[in-house]
Every structure is written in C-alpha cells, then in structure tokens.
Motif scaffolding. Structure first.
Motif, PDB file in Angstrom:
ATOM      1  N   MET A   1       0.827  -1.198   0.000  1.00 63.63           N
ATOM      2  CA  MET A   1       0.000   0.000   0.000  1.00 63.63           C
ATOM      3  C   MET A   1       0.875   1.268   0.000  1.00 63.63           C
ATOM      4  N   ARG A   2       1.900   1.265   0.830  1.00 57.03           N
ATOM      5  CA  ARG A   2       2.791   2.431   0.884  1.00 57.03           C
ATOM      6  C   ARG A   2       3.478   2.648  -0.456  1.00 57.03           C
ATOM      7  N   PHE A   3       3.867   1.552  -1.105  1.00 55.64           N
ATOM      8  CA  PHE A   3       4.495   1.643  -2.411  1.00 55.64           C
ATOM      9  C   PHE A   3       3.557   2.298  -3.415  1.00 55.64           C
ATOM     10  N   LEU A   4       2.282   1.930  -3.396  1.00 59.22           N
ATOM     11  CA  LEU A   4       1.284   2.504  -4.305  1.00 59.22           C
ATOM     12  C   LEU A   4       1.130   4.003  -4.067  1.00 59.22           C
ATOM     13  N   ILE A   5       1.086   4.400  -2.837  1.00 58.45           N
ATOM     14  CA  ILE A   5       0.979   5.829  -2.503  1.00 58.45           C
ATOM     15  C   ILE A   5       2.224   6.572  -2.993  1.00 58.45           C
ATOM     16  N   LEU A   6       3.392   5.978  -2.790  1.00 56.79           N
ATOM     17  CA  LEU A   6       4.631   6.592  -3.243  1.00 56.79           C
ATOM     18  C   LEU A   6       4.644   6.744  -4.764  1.00 56.79           C
ATOM     19  N   VAL A   7       4.234   5.719  -5.481  1.00 58.12           N
ATOM     20  CA  VAL A   7       4.172   5.775  -6.944  1.00 58.12           C
ATOM     21  C   VAL A   7       3.182   6.838  -7.395  1.00 58.12           C
ATOM     22  N   MET A   8       2.047   6.921  -6.765  1.00 61.25           N
ATOM     23  CA  MET A   8       1.017   7.908  -7.133  1.00 61.25           C
ATOM     24  C   MET A   8       1.540   9.335  -6.988  1.00 61.25           C
ATOM     25  N   CYS A   9       2.453   9.557  -6.061  1.00 59.41           N
ATOM     26  CA  CYS A   9       3.015  10.896  -5.862  1.00 59.41           C
ATOM     27  C   CYS A   9       3.840  11.348  -7.064  1.00 59.41           C
ATOM     28  N   PHE A  10       4.360  10.396  -7.842  1.00 58.42           N
ATOM     29  CA  PHE A  10       5.231  10.751  -8.953  1.00 58.42           C
ATOM     30  C   PHE A  10       4.560  10.661 -10.317  1.00 58.42           C
ATOM     31  N   ILE A  11       3.316  10.298 -10.356  1.00 52.45           N
ATOM     32  CA  ILE A  11       2.577  10.259 -11.613  1.00 52.45           C
ATOM     33  C   ILE A  11       2.098  11.665 -11.916  1.00 52.45           C
ATOM     34  N   PRO A  12       2.398  12.178 -13.107  1.00 54.53           N
ATOM     35  CA  PRO A  12       1.940  13.528 -13.443  1.00 54.53           C
ATOM     36  C   PRO A  12       0.414  13.639 -13.326  1.00 54.53           C
ATOM     37  N   LEU A  13      -0.006  14.719 -12.751  1.00 55.55           N
ATOM     38  CA  LEU A  13      -1.431  14.977 -12.589  1.00 55.55           C
ATOM     39  C   LEU A  13      -1.993  15.655 -13.827  1.00 55.55           C
ATOM     40  N   SER A  14      -3.228  15.404 -14.094  1.00 60.80           N
ATOM     41  CA  SER A  14      -3.917  16.082 -15.184  1.00 60.80           C
ATOM     42  C   SER A  14      -5.244  16.580 -14.637  1.00 60.80           C
ATOM     43  N   LEU A  15      -5.413  17.884 -14.627  1.00 61.82           N
ATOM     44  CA  LEU A  15      -6.631  18.484 -14.094  1.00 61.82           C
ATOM     45  C   LEU A  15      -7.480  19.025 -15.232  1.00 61.82           C
ATOM     46  N   ARG A  16      -8.761  18.930 -15.088  1.00 69.46           N
ATOM     47  CA  ARG A  16      -9.691  19.388 -16.113  1.00 69.46           C
ATOM     48  C   ARG A  16     -10.711  20.311 -15.468  1.00 69.46           C
ATOM     49  N   ALA A  17     -10.754  21.548 -15.881  1.00 69.65           N
ATOM     50  CA  ALA A  17     -11.762  22.491 -15.401  1.00 69.65           C
ATOM     51  C   ALA A  17     -12.871  22.571 -16.440  1.00 69.65           C
ATOM     52  N   GLU A  18     -13.987  23.061 -16.019  1.00 72.77           N
ATOM     53  CA  GLU A  18     -15.098  23.205 -16.963  1.00 72.77           C
ATOM     54  C   GLU A  18     -14.879  24.404 -17.873  1.00 72.77           C
ATOM     55  N   ASP A  19     -15.493  24.343 -19.063  1.00 70.36           N
ATOM     56  CA  ASP A  19     -15.447  25.482 -19.976  1.00 70.36           C
ATOM     57  C   ASP A  19     -16.198  26.651 -19.342  1.00 70.36           C
ATOM     58  N   LEU A  20     -15.763  27.864 -19.641  1.00 66.21           N
ATOM     59  CA  LEU A  20     -16.452  29.049 -19.112  1.00 66.21           C
ATOM     60  C   LEU A  20     -17.799  29.221 -19.793  1.00 66.21           C
ATOM     61  N   SER A  21     -18.745  29.693 -19.027  1.00 70.04           N
ATOM     62  CA  SER A  21     -20.062  29.990 -19.578  1.00 70.04           C
ATOM     63  C   SER A  21     -20.416  31.432 -19.223  1.00 70.04           C
ATOM     64  N   VAL A  22     -21.442  31.933 -19.843  1.00 71.26           N
ATOM     65  CA  VAL A  22     -21.878  33.313 -19.619  1.00 71.26           C
ATOM     66  C   VAL A  22     -22.301  33.483 -18.162  1.00 71.26           C
ATOM     67  N   ARG A  23     -21.917  34.589 -17.581  1.00 68.76           N
ATOM     68  CA  ARG A  23     -22.313  34.932 -16.221  1.00 68.76           C
ATOM     69  C   ARG A  23     -22.567  36.440 -16.160  1.00 68.76           C
ATOM     70  N   ASP A  24     -23.253  36.894 -15.152  1.00 66.80           N
ATOM     71  CA  ASP A  24     -23.611  38.309 -15.048  1.00 66.80           C
ATOM     72  C   ASP A  24     -22.390  39.207 -15.170  1.00 66.80           C
ATOM     73  N   GLY A  25     -22.487  40.191 -16.069  1.00 66.47           N
ATOM     74  CA  GLY A  25     -21.441  41.186 -16.227  1.00 66.47           C
ATOM     75  C   GLY A  25     -20.263  40.757 -17.084  1.00 66.47           C
ATOM     76  N   TRP A  26     -20.292  39.536 -17.588  1.00 64.69           N
ATOM     77  CA  TRP A  26     -19.182  39.022 -18.390  1.00 64.69           C
ATOM     78  C   TRP A  26     -19.554  38.968 -19.856  1.00 64.69           C
ATOM     79  N   ALA A  27     -18.556  39.128 -20.703  1.00 62.45           N
ATOM     80  CA  ALA A  27     -18.670  38.822 -22.132  1.00 62.45           C
ATOM     81  C   ALA A  27     -17.850  37.545 -22.342  1.00 62.45           C
TER      82      ALA A  27
END
Length: 154
Positions: A1-27
């Motif tokens: 288990m500790r080995f898995l946690i250690l390996v996970m620390c070195f795997i590059p992360l990939s984050l995905r945010a949502e696309d922007l949508s219209v909101r008050d006062g924004w273009a």
C-alpha cells in the motif's frame, strides 16, 4: 500500500476544469481557435485598438514544470494611460480596477474562449464617486473591448 501511494506521488497529474459559460457582467466569446493562437490574436487585437498589455499571468507553464497538466489559462491585463488619467479624474478608487483583465481559457475540445468582465460592470460600484463621466468612459471601454474580442476571435 505504501508503495502505491509513493508511486502515485510521482505520476503527473492532469486536471480538467469546466469550460467558461456566460455569467452576469461578463462577455464570453467561444472560438474555434486553439489556445495558443487565441492568446496571440488577443494580444494583437489589443494593440490594434490603441490599448496596451500591461500585465500577464497564467499557471499553465508553471504547473507543467511541477508535473501537473492543466488546460491553457492566461489572464491579460489591458489598459492605456489616456483612460487611466480620465478614470482618475472621476474616481481615485475606481483605478483599483485597472488594468481590465481579458481571460483566455482552453476548452475541453482544445478550442479556446476569450472572456472578460465588461467595463460598465467593473466600474458600476464607483458610479457614486465618478458619476456619469466615469460611466461614459466605461461604455467607451465596453466598445473597445468588444472590438478586441471580435478581432481576436476572427
């Protein structure tokens, strides 16, 4: 288990945010352009319309150096001295809002979006100080920023 946690620390992360949508006062201007091209075209359009890029910031490259992949993300601060002097002539407090920021974000489908808070929205809280003169300047800036967005997305 500790080995898995250690390996996970070195795997590059990939984050995905949502696309922007219209909101008050924004273009919000979705484009078919890739992120890097929209950043370049936005900077060119700023110059075309008599404004200047006075600040830029984006976490994408710094995150990549840390092994984290995030969508393209750039904030471009735009203003010019003529507007700065005029805004200051109406409200000292309103200048905290300069430069006005353009926000270029990469979408999930690898296209990009150009967004910004509209100057009339940004300067509305200072109307009591700056009166109709400030709001007239904000309307003029609305027009300029709309032209910048149109040119950048074409």
């Amino acid at each position: 288990m500790r080995f898995l946690i250690l390996v996970m620390c070195f795997i590059p992360l990939s984050l995905r945010a949502e696309d922007l949508s219209v909101r008050d006062g924004w273009a919000v201007h979705k484009t078919d352009k890739p992120y890097v091209q929209l950043v370049k075209d936005t900077r060119a359009a700023v110059k075309t319309h008599g404004m200047f890029v006075v600040t830029q910031a984006g976490p994408t490259a710094a995150a990549a150096k840390r092994g984290i992949t995030i969508p393209g993300n750039r904030v471009i601060g735009v203003f010019n001295n003529d507007f700065a002097v005029k805004v200051l002539g109406t409200s000292t407090a309103a200048m905290i809002e300069a430069p006005i920021r353009l926000y270029v974000t990469e979408n999930a489908n690898k296209t990009a979006t150009l967004s910004y808070k509209m100057p009339t929205f940004i300067f509305a809280p200072y109307k009591k100080d700056g009166g109709t003169e400030l709001m007239t300047l904000a309307e003029e800036l609305d027009s300029i920023f709309a032209k910048i967005a149109k040119d950048a997305q074409n």
